[in-house]
Design a protein around this motif. Structure first.
Motif, PDB file in Angstrom:
ATOM      1  N   ALA A   1       0.837  -1.201   0.000  1.00 46.37           N
ATOM      2  CA  ALA A   1       0.000   0.000   0.000  1.00 46.37           C
ATOM      3  C   ALA A   1       0.868   1.246   0.000  1.00 46.37           C
ATOM      4  O   ALA A   1       2.000   1.236   0.478  1.00 46.37           O
ATOM      5  CB  ALA A   1      -0.923   0.003   1.222  1.00 46.37           C
ATOM      6  N   THR A  58       1.890   4.455  -8.357  1.00 47.43           N
ATOM      7  CA  THR A  58       0.805   4.015  -7.484  1.00 47.43           C
ATOM      8  C   THR A  58      -0.512   3.941  -8.248  1.00 47.43           C
ATOM      9  O   THR A  58      -1.239   2.946  -8.157  1.00 47.43           O
ATOM     10  CB  THR A  58       0.665   4.970  -6.275  1.00 47.43           C
ATOM     11  N   THR A  81      -2.925   0.502  -8.663  1.00 43.85           N
ATOM     12  CA  THR A  81      -3.911   0.525  -7.574  1.00 43.85           C
ATOM     13  C   THR A  81      -4.949  -0.574  -7.743  1.00 43.85           C
ATOM     14  O   THR A  81      -5.477  -0.782  -8.840  1.00 43.85           O
ATOM     15  CB  THR A  81      -4.616   1.898  -7.525  1.00 43.85           C
ATOM     16  N   ARG A 140      -5.050   7.017   0.277  1.00 40.32           N
ATOM     17  CA  ARG A 140      -4.345   5.749   0.490  1.00 40.32           C
ATOM     18  C   ARG A 140      -4.764   4.759  -0.581  1.00 40.32           C
ATOM     19  O   ARG A 140      -5.948   4.640  -0.887  1.00 40.32           O
ATOM     20  CB  ARG A 140      -4.645   5.168   1.872  1.00 40.32           C
ATOM     21  N   GLN A 189      -4.307   0.689  -2.024  1.00 40.90           N
ATOM     22  CA  GLN A 189      -3.822  -0.689  -1.947  1.00 40.90           C
ATOM     23  C   GLN A 189      -3.264  -1.004  -3.329  1.00 40.90           C
ATOM     24  O   GLN A 189      -3.870  -0.636  -4.338  1.00 40.90           O
ATOM     25  CB  GLN A 189      -4.993  -1.625  -1.610  1.00 40.90           C
ATOM     26  N   ASN A 190      -2.109  -1.659  -3.386  1.00 42.71           N
ATOM     27  CA  ASN A 190      -1.461  -1.850  -4.683  1.00 42.71           C
ATOM     28  C   ASN A 190      -1.186  -3.311  -5.007  1.00 42.71           C
ATOM     29  O   ASN A 190      -1.115  -4.152  -4.117  1.00 42.71           O
ATOM     30  CB  ASN A 190      -0.134  -1.082  -4.733  1.00 42.71           C
ATOM     31  N   GLU A 216      -5.112  -7.948   3.720  1.00 43.06           N
ATOM     32  CA  GLU A 216      -4.870  -7.174   2.505  1.00 43.06           C
ATOM     33  C   GLU A 216      -4.340  -8.044   1.363  1.00 43.06           C
ATOM     34  O   GLU A 216      -3.293  -8.684   1.513  1.00 43.06           O
ATOM     35  CB  GLU A 216      -3.850  -6.060   2.802  1.00 43.06           C
TER      36      GLU A 216
END
Length: 618
Positions: free
Chosen positions: A48, A72, A76, A94, A96-97, A296
């Motif tokens: 992230a 990013t 994403t 923010r 999450q990647n 995650e």
């Protein structure tokens, strides 16, 4: 085999990638040396980017012309804007990647820059001539020459991995540590220390029961990090999940405490205060019977899961048995255990604001070598080091951001003046001018600066100028657009806002806390339909917080005026009798350039500053 380079960057993590990109984009020939070319831009810990204060840093990097925001956006899998229930100073993006795609994007980006060469090797020593860094020596014995060197070694300097009673050399799981550099730098006169960080176990997502966990979806209308139009907000998103530890989990973990390297004293380095291991949380917060666990995904297609909140260095069997007691983890399969890692760092008080070392010229440190933690903190240091290395060798002015200009400026100023004895993490509370340093206006604050140094493209400058002109136009329209009570009172009633009794401008109405700009633009859409959501939001913030913004700007002006008092670096503070003993010690050690910098040094009192002002006045 090798030409002489302008800049050599050692390490290809987040700091190294931004340093290499910045130097090369500005025109320097750059050699990026990494131990493993398949792990360029690796997300070593959580998959992230962003978060509270960290999201602001990524937007600042992007506004200056760096790449973290674009990388990013391209990778994403979920986007959330945090703290929307609070004021705009606290809004924090923010993402999450996809961890593998993130690394791939960084490598492809660097490979497409003709000024960047890459070499897979380990740097063993710095070449130094007449107190100036002029190249490196690799573990193969190869000497490569350059005009400047940037060290971004992450956790690799004499890294030791701990899992229970087991410990072994390593900079990351399955990667060897780097030796030689610390020993050389210490022999020259650098101070070094040890720090610790950790990571949780990775598990097989197919073995988890998501139906008993809380689903955490991304925003319904996701935004993105980069201000440029070369990326788009993510359209399809992947959910994260939340579950909790329980007393049974805690009791199981306690069985391994006697073998914990944290509690037995085998780990000497200080760990991150705000990201403690699960055993540390249980120990420090004994009154809590549960702790939050974020589940995650590591990417779009992988089954690998990052167990956020369960960082640990306990024995692998203890980790596994405890995981099985977490709701939804009853049938968990573990890919690899969590571990703690100890590594060398160099107290950042040994650096200039440019991140150049004071002892060796043209040698720069960026990232965890300076005692920071986090991808975002590392990336912005790499960016600043890359910019300043290029400027130094081309005899250009140093590039330094003030505390009132950027979170990046706050971070570097904190490191230089206060140092750190534990991994430094950025928070909004560290910035005294956080209402000025919002995530929405980083382009307004910094893009012109990025363009002037040759990092941000002209298209970026055009876009930010358009944004500024548009939001100012919106403000003027709102001031001129006056409405009668019958046109708006029904809406005001719905919003629990007092009705108006006479003709009033929309500008004045928008100052009300329970009225948003979209409430007005939806009703009078024909006037505002030509403006983007971003431009309308910018205008709204400027109107609602105008008085507060003005107040902070005036305070920042006063504080910045102390920067006009230049201090001769050759002053012997021991000869100023009225200074406190600690003040003398700290001032002699850090050698501040200005009275403003002196005022921010830990241990230098207000009375010390008053004495210095009198001394400088004389």
């Amino acid at each position: 085999m090798f030409k002489d380079y302008d800049i050599i960057v050692v390490g290809a993590g987040h700091a190294g990638c931004e340093a290499a990109h910045a130097g090369a984009k500005m025109g320097s020939s750059v050699l990026l040396i990494t131990m493993d070319m398949t792990r360029i831009g690796q997300m070593s810990c959580n998959p992230a980017m962003g978060g509270v204060a960290k999201g602001q840093i990524v937007r600042e990097i992007d506004a200056l012309g760096g790449m973290s925001g674009i990388i990013t956006d391209r990778t994403t899998i979920q986007f959330r804007m945090l703290n929307l229930s609070k004021g705009p100073a606290m809004w924090s993006p923010r993402a999450q990647n996809d961890r593998w795609r993130f690394s791939e994007e960084w490598r492809l980006t660097l490979e497409q820059n003709k000024n960047v060469d890459i070499w897979q090797d380990t740097v063993y020593n710095i070449l130094i001539k007449d107190g100036i860094a002029c190249g490196v020596v690799t573990s193969m014995g190869i000497k490569i020459y350059s005009k400047a060197v940037i060290l971004t070694n992450g956790t690799f300097l004499n890294g030791i991995i701990h899992i229970g009673e087991k410990q072994f050399s390593g900079g990351r799981t399955a990667e060897k540590s780097a030796t030689g550099l610390t020993e050389q730098l210490k022999s020259i006169g650098f101070e070094s220390g040890r720090m610790k960080t950790g990571t949780p176990p990775r598990v097989d997502g197919r073995s988890l029961n998501y139906s008993v966990m809380e689903e955490q979806k991304g925003d319904e209308q996701p935004k993105k990090f980069s201000y440029s139009d070369i990326t788009r907000p993510v359209e399809k998103q992947k959910s994260c999940y939340i579950t909790y530890t329980n007393t049974a989990v805690h009791e199981e973990l306690k069985k391994g405490f006697e073998k914990s390297p944290m509690f037995t004293g085998r780990i000497q380095g200080r760990g991150p205060r705000y990201c403690p291991s699960i055993e540390d949380k249980i120990n420090r917060f004994a009154d809590k019977d549960r702790h939050q666990i974020f589940v995650e995904p590591e990417g779009w297609n992988t089954i690998e899961i990052y167990v956020n909140g369960f960082s640990t260095s306990l024995p692998e069997t203890v980790q596994y048995n405890a995981l099985k007691l977490i709701k939804g983890f009853e049938n968990v399969k573990m890919f690899r255990p969590g571990y703690a890692i100890e590594y060398d760092y160099f107290p950042p008080t040994q650096l200039e604001h440019t991140l150049e070392t004071k002892i060796i010229k043209n040698l720069y440190f960026a990232g965890q070598i300076n005692g920071t933690t986090g991808y975002e903190e590392a990336a912005c240091q790499g960016l600043i080091a890359g910019i300043n290395a290029h400027n130094k060798i081309n005899e250009k002015e140093p590039f330094i951001l003030k505390r009132s200009e950027a979170y990046i400026g706050v971070l570097i100023d904190d490191l230089i003046n206060k140092g750190t004895e534990e991994p430094y993490r950025m928070f909004t509370s560290r910035a005294e001018f956080r209402l000025l340093l919002r995530q929405d206006n980083a382009d307004i604050r910094l893009t012109e600066k990025g363009y002037k140094i040759g990092l941000a493209d002209y298209e970026r400058l055009e876009a930010v100028n358009k944004k500024i002109n548009s939001y100012k136009k919106i403000i003027n329209i709102l001031k001129e657009h006056k409405i009668n009570p019958e046109e708006i009172n029904d809406l005001l009633e719905k919003k629990n806002s007092a009705p108006i009794r006479e003709k009033t401008s929309l500008y004045n109405l928008l100052k009300r806390p329970n009225l948003e700009i979209k409430d007005l633009t939806e009703r009078f859409n024909n006037i505002y339909s030509s403006f983007s959501e971003e431009e309308l939001e910018q205008a709204s913030i400027e109107i609602k917080y105008y008085e507060y913004i003005q107040k902070e700007e005036k305070i920042a002006e006063k504080v910045n005026s102390l920067e006009n008092y230049i201090i001769n670096e050759h002053i012997d503070y021991n000869k100023i009798p009225s200074l406190s003993s600690e003040g003398k010690e700290k001032l002699n050690k850090i050698k501040p350039k200005t009275l403003g910098q002196a005022s921010r040094i830990s241990g230098v009192s207000a009375s010390d500053i008053s004495i210095l002002m009198v001394y400088l006045g004389r």
